[in-house]
Design a protein around this motif. Structure first.
Motif, short mmCIF file in Angstrom:
data_model
loop_
_atom_site.label_atom_id
_atom_site.label_comp_id
_atom_site.label_asym_id
_atom_site.label_seq_id
_atom_site.Cartn_x
_atom_site.Cartn_y
_atom_site.Cartn_z
N ASP A 112 0.83 -1.21 0.00
CA ASP A 112 0.00 0.00 0.00
C ASP A 112 0.86 1.26 0.00
O ASP A 112 0.58 2.22 -0.72
CB ASP A 112 -0.93 0.00 1.21
CG ASP A 112 -2.02 -1.07 1.13
OD1 ASP A 112 -2.24 -1.59 0.02
OD2 ASP A 112 -2.63 -1.37 2.17
N ALA A 113 1.91 1.25 0.82
CA ALA A 113 2.80 2.41 0.90
C ALA A 113 3.54 2.64 -0.41
O ALA A 113 3.67 3.77 -0.89
CB ALA A 113 3.78 2.25 2.05
N ARG A 335 7.79 4.50 2.89
CA ARG A 335 7.67 5.82 2.27
C ARG A 335 8.97 6.62 2.43
O ARG A 335 9.44 7.27 1.48
CB ARG A 335 6.51 6.60 2.92
CG ARG A 335 6.26 7.96 2.29
CD ARG A 335 5.62 7.83 0.93
NE ARG A 335 5.65 9.07 0.17
CZ ARG A 335 4.77 9.38 -0.77
NH1 ARG A 335 3.81 8.52 -1.08
NH2 ARG A 335 4.85 10.51 -1.43
N ALA A 336 9.56 6.57 3.62
CA ALA A 336 10.80 7.30 3.85
C ALA A 336 11.93 6.80 2.96
O ALA A 336 12.70 7.58 2.41
CB ALA A 336 11.19 7.21 5.33
N LEU A 337 12.03 5.48 2.82
CA LEU A 337 13.07 4.92 1.97
C LEU A 337 12.87 5.32 0.52
O LEU A 337 13.83 5.67 -0.19
CB LEU A 337 13.10 3.39 2.09
CG LEU A 337 13.67 2.83 3.39
CD1 LEU A 337 13.49 1.32 3.45
CD2 LEU A 337 15.14 3.19 3.55
N PHE A 338 11.62 5.28 0.05
CA PHE A 338 11.34 5.66 -1.33
C PHE A 338 11.74 7.10 -1.60
O PHE A 338 12.44 7.40 -2.58
CB PHE A 338 9.85 5.47 -1.62
CG PHE A 338 9.45 5.81 -3.03
CD1 PHE A 338 9.58 4.87 -4.04
CD2 PHE A 338 8.98 7.08 -3.36
CE1 PHE A 338 9.23 5.18 -5.35
CE2 PHE A 338 8.64 7.40 -4.65
CZ PHE A 338 8.76 6.45 -5.66
N PHE A 388 18.60 6.95 8.43
CA PHE A 388 17.97 8.00 9.24
C PHE A 388 18.38 8.01 10.71
O PHE A 388 18.01 8.93 11.43
CB PHE A 388 16.43 7.87 9.15
CG PHE A 388 15.91 8.01 7.75
CD1 PHE A 388 15.84 9.26 7.14
CD2 PHE A 388 15.49 6.90 7.03
CE1 PHE A 388 15.36 9.40 5.86
CE2 PHE A 388 15.01 7.04 5.74
CZ PHE A 388 14.95 8.29 5.14
N ASP A 389 19.14 7.02 11.16
CA ASP A 389 19.52 6.96 12.58
C ASP A 389 21.03 7.10 12.67
O ASP A 389 21.78 6.25 12.21
CB ASP A 389 19.07 5.63 13.19
CG ASP A 389 19.31 5.56 14.70
OD1 ASP A 389 20.01 6.46 15.24
OD2 ASP A 389 18.80 4.61 15.33
#
Length: 395
Positions: A112-113, A335-338, A388-389
């Motif tokens: 879905d994402a 979504r963040a990775l995309f 992101f970390d």
């Protein structure tokens, strides 16, 4: 030991196969459909199914189904049904093992994402992604991309849920990758039904999916056993097992109920399919494709029972607050990775980076979607942390 020779008139026969896109010498020890199955089993995408989940994320427990265990269960059911009907077991097994290759990490939440992220570029669909893997993305062989499977296997994968266009289709739409293949390579006859083995594989998926989700939902404590007694099919079977074995412990009670439900659904499918064979009188696999309805089917009563079970699982399992929490987190990760990789292709691994940096727009987005769709649950979580970390090890 070789598999039994298909005995039914409507069975797909290796000698009648329409062949492969790239001509290859035939194997002296395996039929073309056995060879398709073996190539699927040895594919990298098949191995990754081990850490791709159905409903739960991989770290939530070792006893829940993954895409790999589900695919093996579907293949077992498909072989049993095909053998009983005299169909080609190897072809049915190949399609059963391949049907989930295109699923993303985190189950339907990941899909879905990714579909939402890809909306400006044509969207994302796991069935199309399976076809992309089989024809483009698996890069193992010296002379071609993909697995170079037979026409029958590819056709069955594309149409296992029915025709893609026409009055019997679900969406009346042909995915871009499939349309390009039909235009530039070979026609998969997308307006007709699939052959009988593909229809068997599709309903074997339904049988395995619903019954084993009950098992996983109970194991996870998402709903109590007593709620199942109110459902058609499940309730009467549960009562029958409880009456015959009044002191049976709950884990055995659940297993005994589910195995009997699978047997009941398989028996119903066999009876209804034989009734349709007698009524429609197809004399070949191609005649099955030309019918105006599926040949392999459940009875109307079983279809209603199946819908009731799906509705229960949707409300009590797939929309359970614990599942919703994990679903929300999974969607944010995808979504963040995309967005990261589309905006910063230089953050992709070297084997993907060059192609991404030299492309833009829809082409780059599709490449990023291919990369993310191939991720396992744990790999996606690791990549998210690395991107992101600050505390994550950047290896």
């Amino acid at each position: 030991m070789t598999a039994p020779i298909p005995s039914a008139q409507i069975a797909s026969r290796p000698a009648g196969s329409r062949g492969r896109d790239f001509a290859e010498p035939e194997s002296p020890t395996r039929s073309c459909f056995q060879r398709d199955r073996d190539r699927i089993v040895h594919a990298a995408a098949f191995r990754r199914l081990k850490y791709k989940t159905q409903v739960f994320v991989y770290h939530e427990g070792d006893h829940f189904r993954t895409r790999l265990t589900h695919s093996i269960e579907v293949a077992q059911i498909a072989r049993s049904i095909s053998r009983t009907l005299g169909l080609n077991e190897d072809l049915a097994e190949a399609m059963a093992l391949a049907h989930d290759l295109g699923h993303t990490c985190f189950g339907h939440a990941g899909e879905d994402a990714l579909n939402l992220a890809m909306e400006p570029y044509g969207g994302f669909d796991h069935n199309e992604q399976t076809f992309r893997i089989l024809t483009l993305l698996e890069r193992r062989y010296a002379e071609f991309d993909g697995l170079n499977l037979t026409w029958e296997t590819l056709e069955g994968i594309v149409k296992h849920n029915g025709p893609l266009v026409g009055p019997a289709s679900r969406d009346d739409k042909v995915p871009e990758t499939v349309a390009a293949y039909c235009r530039d390579v070979r026609d998969l006859e997308v307006a007709t039904f699939a052959g009988p083995e593909a229809q068997v594989a599709a309903l074997s998926d339904d049988i395995a999916y619903n019954n084993h989700d009950i098992d996983d939902g109970l194991r996870a404590g998402l709903f109590p056993l007593e709620e199942l007694r109110e459902l058609p099919l499940v309730g009467p079977m549960l009562t029958a097992v409880s009456e015959r074995y009044p002191d049976l412990e709950e884990t055995r009670l659940i297993h005994e109920t589910i195995r009997r439900m699978i047997d009941l659904m398989v028996t119903d499918l066999l009876q209804e399919t034989r009734r349709r064979i007698a009524a429609d009188k197809p004399d070949s696999a191609q005649a099955v494709r030309q019918l105006d309805r599926p040949l392999v089917a459940f009875s109307e009563e079983m279809r209603q029972n199946d819908r009731a079970l799906r509705a229960f699982l949707f409300q009590r399992m797939y929309r359970h607050y614990k599942v919703n929490r994990m679903t929300a987190k999974a969607k944010r990760v995808v979504r963040a990775l995309f967005e990261q990789y589309v905006e910063r292709p230089d953050c992709l691994p070297n084997e993907w980076r060059a192609a991404a940096e030299s492309s833009k727009g829809a082409e780059r987005a599709r490449l990023v979607a291919d990369y993310i769709a191939g991720m396992t649950d744990r790999y996606a979580l690791d990549e998210h942390a690395k991107n992101f970390d600050f505390r994550a090890r950047n290896e």
